[in-house]
Scaffold this active site. Structure first.
Site, short mmCIF file in Angstrom:
data_model
loop_
_atom_site.label_atom_id
_atom_site.label_comp_id
_atom_site.label_asym_id
_atom_site.label_seq_id
_atom_site.Cartn_x
_atom_site.Cartn_y
_atom_site.Cartn_z
N GLY A 1 52.98 63.82 29.42
CA GLY A 1 52.56 64.00 30.81
C GLY A 1 52.08 65.41 31.13
O GLY A 1 52.77 66.40 30.85
N LYS B 1 54.42 68.80 32.18
CA LYS B 1 54.24 70.06 31.46
C LYS B 1 53.95 71.23 32.42
O LYS B 1 54.38 72.35 32.17
CB LYS B 1 53.15 69.90 30.38
N ASP C 1 51.25 59.23 35.37
CA ASP C 1 50.97 60.15 34.28
C ASP C 1 52.05 59.98 33.22
O ASP C 1 53.22 59.82 33.56
CB ASP C 1 50.95 61.59 34.83
N GLU D 1 42.40 57.13 38.54
CA GLU D 1 42.37 56.82 37.11
C GLU D 1 42.11 55.34 36.85
O GLU D 1 41.40 55.00 35.91
CB GLU D 1 43.71 57.24 36.46
N ASP E 1 50.90 51.17 36.36
CA ASP E 1 49.68 51.94 36.67
C ASP E 1 48.89 51.24 37.78
O ASP E 1 48.44 51.88 38.74
CB ASP E 1 48.76 52.02 35.43
N SER F 1 51.28 68.44 24.17
CA SER F 1 51.32 66.98 24.21
C SER F 1 52.07 66.42 23.00
O SER F 1 51.94 66.93 21.90
CB SER F 1 49.89 66.45 24.20
N THR G 1 51.66 57.50 30.70
CA THR G 1 51.78 56.04 30.52
C THR G 1 52.35 55.71 29.14
O THR G 1 53.18 54.80 28.99
CB THR G 1 50.40 55.36 30.69
N1 LIG Z 1 42.30 63.24 24.31
C1 LIG Z 1 42.56 62.62 25.45
N2 LIG Z 1 41.71 61.69 25.94
C2 LIG Z 1 41.99 61.04 27.10
N3 LIG Z 1 43.09 61.27 27.84
C3 LIG Z 1 43.96 62.19 27.40
C4 LIG Z 1 43.73 62.92 26.19
N4 LIG Z 1 44.75 63.78 26.01
C5 LIG Z 1 45.57 63.58 27.05
N5 LIG Z 1 45.11 62.64 27.88
C6 LIG Z 1 45.76 62.12 29.09
O1 LIG Z 1 46.37 63.20 29.76
C7 LIG Z 1 47.66 62.87 30.23
C8 LIG Z 1 48.66 63.81 29.59
O2 LIG Z 1 48.61 63.65 28.20
P1 LIG Z 1 49.84 64.01 27.27
O3 LIG Z 1 51.00 63.24 27.78
O4 LIG Z 1 49.43 63.60 25.91
O5 LIG Z 1 50.01 65.48 27.43
C9 LIG Z 1 47.87 61.42 29.86
O6 LIG Z 1 47.46 60.70 31.01
P2 LIG Z 1 47.93 59.23 31.45
O7 LIG Z 1 49.29 58.98 30.96
O8 LIG Z 1 47.81 59.33 32.94
O9 LIG Z 1 46.92 58.34 30.85
C10 LIG Z 1 46.91 61.20 28.71
O10 LIG Z 1 46.45 59.88 28.60
MG LIG Z 2 47.57 61.15 33.65
#
Ligand SMILES: Nc1ncnc2c1ncn2[C@@H]1O[C@H](COP(=O)(O)O)[C@@H](OP(=O)(O)O)[C@H]1O
Ligand SMILES: [Mg+2]
Length: 361
Positions: free
Chosen positions: A270, A274, A179, A136, A113, A244, A181
């Site tokens: 991610g 998606k 994205d 970010e 990251d 997610s 992580t």
């Molecule tokens: N409730 C939440 N609060 C903060 N970040 C969220 C979140 N839900 C999803 N995200 C962030 O949105 C991105 C996609 O989420 P997901 O994979 O769960 O669909 C991920 O970003 P990062 O990996 O860039 O941190 C995740 O951390």
């Molecule tokens: Mg992200």
């Protein structure tokens, strides 16, 4: 004779007036300084997430060509992606917890990251010093890296996109250096993307989503062109819903309630991945879905690029109540997400009252 028995000599009156003027000047200049400080610290700090871009003095200058911004965004996503891949292959992720989400999930950060963020941020900043960039991850000024853009525009962008100038101050760039992580730390490489988004007056206009492990890049510009398209058909009646896998909230349960038990739910990592699942993406490891739903809080760098790509191709990304998301100001999106393309988005919104409620839980 002055009231209450006080008599002022002409000299006393002059001194009194001068004192009064002095007090007024002091108050007024303090007020102006306060307003100025509020503008610099409040506005810039909120927008830049505390990185060096938050420093006062980085004022917008001149017009910006969106075609050039697209070209450098594609390059930045690829350069960030190289870091993401290199760190993953070295297996030295230096995984850290940077906090918790509102729902209590651990928010992770890795060397992937940080290094990707640094490359992407400084490349974009060098190319467009006058533009607001929101990223970010935090950037430490001593970590500065000079990465110059050679101003070359790839042939496919030259062919499909016309130059278009907009004022620098109307532009906000959002960077997601890595994205998914969480999935990156689990070595689920297919979900990982790097993303750049350009918003003009808060509207998402340019989106770039790059997959570092397959090398695939999708880009699109609203009213411009793209290198990616929608699929030929979508299942509106019993849509396959991508959600997610690590920040699901109540999404699965409510999606089934809304669309019935036959509805296929695809948990995936991610936000970039998606959105790509809704499109025609030539990548064996890319699953396909009809609708993307997210019910918890999410940040704008996670969703802006996908929103721009969908919008450019005629699709939609809105909150669960159908509102457009504005990509300026605060970095959070509160109202959940519904993303679709070539289906009746409004009809989906109308079907989702329970999901909206679920996002508030
Ligand atoms: N409730 C939440 N609060 C903060 N970040 C969220 C979140 N839900 C999803 N995200 C962030 O949105 C991105 C996609 O989420 P997901 O994979 O769960 O669909 C991920 O970003 P990062 O990996 O860039 O941190 C995740 O951390
Ligand atoms: Mg992200």
């Amino acid at each position: 004779m002055a009231p209450m028995g006080i008599r002022l000599s002409p000299l006393g009156l002059t001194v009194f007036c001068l004192l009064g003027l002095g007090v007024l000047y002091h108050l007024y200049s303090g007020f102006l300084a306060g307003r100025f400080a509020l503008f610099v610290l409040g506005e810039q700090g909120e927008r830049a997430g505390g990185g060096p871009d938050a420093a006062p003095g980085s004022l917008p200058e001149g017009p910006v060509d969106l075609r050039e911004l697209l070209a450098v965004s594609v390059l930045a996503a690829a350069k960030g992606g190289e870091e993401v891949r290199r760190v993953r292959e070295s297996n030295a992720l230096n995984e850290k917890a940077k906090g918790k989400t509102r729902e209590g999930a651990e928010e992770k950060m890795t060397r992937g990251d940080v290094l990707s963020n640094r490359k992407m941020f400084y490349l974009l900043k060098d190319a467009f010093p006058g533009v607001q960039i929101n990223t970010e991850e935090h950037i430490d000024a001593p970590d500065k890296e000079t990465i110059s853009w050679d101003r070359s525009i790839p042939e496919d962008i030259k062919k499909k996109i016309q130059s278009k100038n907009v004022p620098a101050e109307s532009v906000t760039v959002w960077i997601d250096p890595l994205d998914a992580t969480q999935e990156y730390t689990e070595n689920l490489r297919q979900y990982v993307t790097t993303m750049v988004c350009v918003a003009v007056n808060g509207e998402p206009v340019i989106g770039v989503i790059h997959k570092p492990f397959s090398g695939y890049t999708a880009w699109a510009m609203v009213d411009g062109g793209s290198n990616v398209k929608a699929r030929a058909s979508y299942n509106e009646k019993t849509p396959r819903i991508i959600v997610s896998r690590s920040h699901a909230g109540k999404v699965e349960q409510v999606a089934r309630q809304t669309f019935g038990n036959k509805t296929v739910i695809i948990p995936a990592g991610g936000a970039g991945y998606k959105v790509l699942a809704l499109l025609d993406v030539p990548d064996k490891k890319q699953e396909k879905a009809d609708v993307y739903i997210h019910v918890t809080y999410i940040k704008k760098w996670d969703i802006c690029a996908g929103n721009a790509v969908l919008k450019a191709l005629g699709g939609h990304m809105t909150t669960l109540t159908g509102e457009e998301i504005s990509y300026t100001g605060s970095d959070g999106n509160e109202g959940g997400l519904l993303a679709s393309i070539n289906v009746n988005h409004k009809a989906l919104i109308d079907k989702l009252p329970d999901l909206e409620k679920a996002s508030r839980k």
